[in-house]
Design a protein around this motif. Structure first.
Motif, PDB file in Angstrom:
ATOM      1  N   GLY A   1      13.471   4.633 -12.279  1.00 28.73           N
ATOM      2  CA  GLY A   1      12.701   4.937 -11.079  1.00 28.73           C
ATOM      3  C   GLY A   1      11.446   4.110 -10.954  1.00 28.73           C
ATOM      4  N   ARG A   2      11.486   2.850 -11.402  1.00 27.11           N
ATOM      5  CA  ARG A   2      10.313   2.002 -11.329  1.00 27.11           C
ATOM      6  C   ARG A   2      10.066   1.567  -9.898  1.00 27.11           C
ATOM      7  N   PRO A   3       8.882   0.987  -9.610  1.00 26.30           N
ATOM      8  CA  PRO A   3       8.520   0.687  -8.230  1.00 26.30           C
ATOM      9  C   PRO A   3       9.509  -0.238  -7.551  1.00 26.30           C
ATOM     10  N   ALA A   4       9.415  -0.254  -6.220  1.00 29.64           N
ATOM     11  CA  ALA A   4      10.389  -0.974  -5.415  1.00 29.64           C
ATOM     12  C   ALA A   4      10.138  -2.463  -5.346  1.00 29.64           C
ATOM     13  N   ASP A   5       9.280  -3.018  -6.194  1.00 32.00           N
ATOM     14  CA  ASP A   5       9.059  -4.449  -6.163  1.00 32.00           C
ATOM     15  C   ASP A   5      10.189  -5.199  -6.871  1.00 32.00           C
ATOM     16  N   ARG A   6      11.061  -4.455  -7.599  1.00 33.21           N
ATOM     17  CA  ARG A   6      12.228  -5.067  -8.200  1.00 33.21           C
ATOM     18  C   ARG A   6      13.357  -5.110  -7.166  1.00 33.21           C
ATOM     19  N   ARG A   7      14.369  -5.921  -7.436  1.00 36.34           N
ATOM     20  CA  ARG A   7      15.538  -5.996  -6.576  1.00 36.34           C
ATOM     21  C   ARG A   7      16.754  -5.634  -7.420  1.00 36.34           C
ATOM     22  N   THR A   8      17.693  -4.905  -6.814  1.00 35.02           N
ATOM     23  CA  THR A   8      18.858  -4.450  -7.555  1.00 35.02           C
ATOM     24  C   THR A   8      20.063  -5.287  -7.172  1.00 35.02           C
ATOM     25  N   LEU A   9      21.129  -5.084  -7.924  1.00 34.85           N
ATOM     26  CA  LEU A   9      22.349  -5.832  -7.677  1.00 34.85           C
ATOM     27  C   LEU A   9      23.323  -4.978  -6.889  1.00 34.85           C
ATOM     28  N   ASP A  10      23.974  -5.590  -5.886  1.00 32.50           N
ATOM     29  CA  ASP A  10      25.038  -4.863  -5.214  1.00 32.50           C
ATOM     30  C   ASP A  10      26.338  -5.069  -5.991  1.00 32.50           C
TER      31      ASP A  10
ATOM     32  N   ARG B   1      14.403   2.704  -1.140  1.00 34.66           N
ATOM     33  CA  ARG B   1      13.226   2.853  -0.290  1.00 34.66           C
ATOM     34  C   ARG B   1      13.461   3.875   0.806  1.00 34.66           C
ATOM     35  N   LEU B   2      14.717   4.149   1.123  1.00 44.06           N
ATOM     36  CA  LEU B   2      15.023   5.154   2.136  1.00 44.06           C
ATOM     37  C   LEU B   2      14.619   6.547   1.681  1.00 44.06           C
ATOM     38  N   PHE B   3      14.305   6.708   0.412  1.00 44.69           N
ATOM     39  CA  PHE B   3      13.868   7.993  -0.112  1.00 44.69           C
ATOM     40  C   PHE B   3      12.365   8.037  -0.337  1.00 44.69           C
ATOM     41  N   ASN B   4      11.639   7.040   0.154  1.00 50.12           N
ATOM     42  CA  ASN B   4      10.184   7.039  -0.004  1.00 50.12           C
ATOM     43  C   ASN B   4       9.532   8.224   0.681  1.00 50.12           C
ATOM     44  N   GLY B   5      10.212   8.778   1.684  1.00 46.28           N
ATOM     45  CA  GLY B   5       9.668   9.935   2.388  1.00 46.28           C
ATOM     46  C   GLY B   5       9.441  11.139   1.497  1.00 46.28           C
ATOM     47  N   LEU B   6      10.112  11.172   0.352  1.00 43.27           N
ATOM     48  CA  LEU B   6       9.907  12.278  -0.589  1.00 43.27           C
ATOM     49  C   LEU B   6       8.510  12.255  -1.185  1.00 43.27           C
TER      50      LEU B   6
ATOM     51  N   GLY C   1       4.456   6.490   6.427  1.00 45.49           N
ATOM     52  CA  GLY C   1       5.299   5.420   5.894  1.00 45.49           C
ATOM     53  C   GLY C   1       4.676   4.046   6.103  1.00 45.49           C
ATOM     54  N   VAL C   2       4.028   3.860   7.248  1.00 41.97           N
ATOM     55  CA  VAL C   2       3.323   2.598   7.496  1.00 41.97           C
ATOM     56  C   VAL C   2       2.210   2.401   6.472  1.00 41.97           C
ATOM     57  N   GLY C   3       1.490   3.485   6.175  1.00 44.10           N
ATOM     58  CA  GLY C   3       0.430   3.408   5.172  1.00 44.10           C
ATOM     59  C   GLY C   3       0.963   3.054   3.801  1.00 44.10           C
ATOM     60  N   CYS C   4       2.092   3.658   3.432  1.00 46.15           N
ATOM     61  CA  CYS C   4       2.720   3.363   2.147  1.00 46.15           C
ATOM     62  C   CYS C   4       3.101   1.891   2.075  1.00 46.15           C
ATOM     63  N   TRP C   5       3.713   1.387   3.144  1.00 45.35           N
ATOM     64  CA  TRP C   5       4.106  -0.023   3.180  1.00 45.35           C
ATOM     65  C   TRP C   5       2.888  -0.943   3.119  1.00 45.35           C
ATOM     66  N   ALA C   6       1.856  -0.639   3.925  1.00 47.41           N
ATOM     67  CA  ALA C   6       0.684  -1.512   3.986  1.00 47.41           C
ATOM     68  C   ALA C   6      -0.003  -1.612   2.627  1.00 47.41           C
TER      69      ALA C   6
ATOM     70  N   LEU D   1       9.280  -2.263   5.249  1.00 51.95           N
ATOM     71  CA  LEU D   1       8.578  -1.546   6.312  1.00 51.95           C
ATOM     72  C   LEU D   1       9.524  -0.639   7.086  1.00 51.95           C
ATOM     73  N   ILE D   2      10.650  -1.182   7.519  1.00 51.00           N
ATOM     74  CA  ILE D   2      11.591  -0.407   8.340  1.00 51.00           C
ATOM     75  C   ILE D   2      12.143   0.783   7.568  1.00 51.00           C
ATOM     76  N   THR D   3      12.602   0.548   6.336  1.00 53.48           N
ATOM     77  CA  THR D   3      13.208   1.643   5.571  1.00 53.48           C
ATOM     78  C   THR D   3      12.194   2.716   5.225  1.00 53.48           C
ATOM     79  N   THR D   4      10.967   2.326   4.916  1.00 48.56           N
ATOM     80  CA  THR D   4       9.942   3.313   4.565  1.00 48.56           C
ATOM     81  C   THR D   4       9.505   4.111   5.785  1.00 48.56           C
ATOM     82  N   VAL D   5       9.363   3.468   6.935  1.00 47.64           N
ATOM     83  CA  VAL D   5       8.977   4.179   8.152  1.00 47.64           C
ATOM     84  C   VAL D   5      10.080   5.150   8.575  1.00 47.64           C
ATOM     85  N   VAL D   6      11.326   4.697   8.514  1.00 43.80           N
ATOM     86  CA  VAL D   6      12.444   5.584   8.865  1.00 43.80           C
ATOM     87  C   VAL D   6      12.497   6.772   7.917  1.00 43.80           C
ATOM     88  N   SER D   7      12.294   6.512   6.629  1.00 45.44           N
ATOM     89  CA  SER D   7      12.287   7.591   5.644  1.00 45.44           C
ATOM     90  C   SER D   7      11.150   8.572   5.915  1.00 45.44           C
TER      91      SER D   7
END
Length: 221
Positions: free
Chosen positions: A51-60, A71-76, A153-158, A179-185
């Motif tokens: 659960g480390r920060p979202a600055d990493r990128r994962t593999l599909d 990031r879609l769960f940042n709303g939690l 969410g905008v604040g979190c992204w900024a 930005l988009i995923t965090t705001v939507v979340s």
């Protein structure tokens, strides 16, 4: 042995040795690159599981890098401000709730540190508060709650965009996708979902001490 055959043999062995040396060097480079890729993938998977920060990128599933869909769960981590504001209905409630949540999270310990946790909580609380300030604390409706979650969410992204020194690279890890995923979340989880959660709690009578709870149950003060 004739001189010409001897020279041909020397040329053949010399060329084959050089060829084998080149092949060996290339195979070593290939093995190092392969080990590096495997190590990166293991590290990325470990980051995701931890659960480390979202600055990493994962593999599909194809093995390519892609932005973290988590990031879609940042709303939690954004719901404290909007929920508190909807229930308490006082100026500063969202900021206060986010700061308290940030302090508690810092005391429990995390990988970001106490100061960073407090700062991002403050930013998220101010942004969540902004939605209710825009309507002068006169409307406590679902659209305003959704706006509060989205602004949080905008604040979190900024904060993440600036804190990670990404500059103006909107295509980077903390760019448009983040930005988009965090705001939507924030809109869905911290805004809309918390609105219905508040209504469900109010129907139980647990919020009768607040005007917001009495409003739902139709009880006069």
């Amino acid at each position: 042995m004739p001189e010409n055959n001897r020279s041909r043999k020397a040329h053949y062995y010399g060329t084959s040795r050089e060829y084998r040396s080149i092949i060996h060097s290339e195979s070593q480079v290939a093995r190092r690159r392969h080990r590096r890729r495997i190590g990166d993938r293991r590290g990325q998977r470990a980051d995701l599981l931890a659960g480390r920060p979202a600055d990493r990128r994962t593999l599909d599933r194809t093995g390519r890098n892609r932005p973290r869909s988590a990031r879609l769960f940042n709303g939690l981590w954004l719901f404290a401000g909007p929920l508190a504001a909807i229930i308490v209905r006082k100026p500063g409630a969202a900021v206060y709730a986010e700061i308290v949540a940030g302090i508690l999270e810092a005391l429990m310990g995390n990988m970001w540190g106490g100061l960073a946790t407090f700062l991002i909580a403050l930013v998220q609380g101010v942004c969540a508060e902004l939605a209710f300030a825009i309507v002068r604390y006169r409307k406590w409706t679902l659209p305003v709650a959704a706006l509060s979650g989205a602004l949080s969410g905008v604040g979190c992204w900024a904060y993440s965009f600036i804190e990670n020194l990404q500059g103006i690279n909107l295509a980077g890890s903390y760019g448009i996708v983040y930005l988009i995923t965090t705001v939507v979340s924030g809109l869905l989880i911290a805004g809309i979902l918390m609105w219905y959660l508040y209504r469900a709690i109010a129907r139980t009578g647990a919020l009768d001490k607040f005007a917001s709870g009495r409003e739902v149950r139709g009880i006069s003060a």
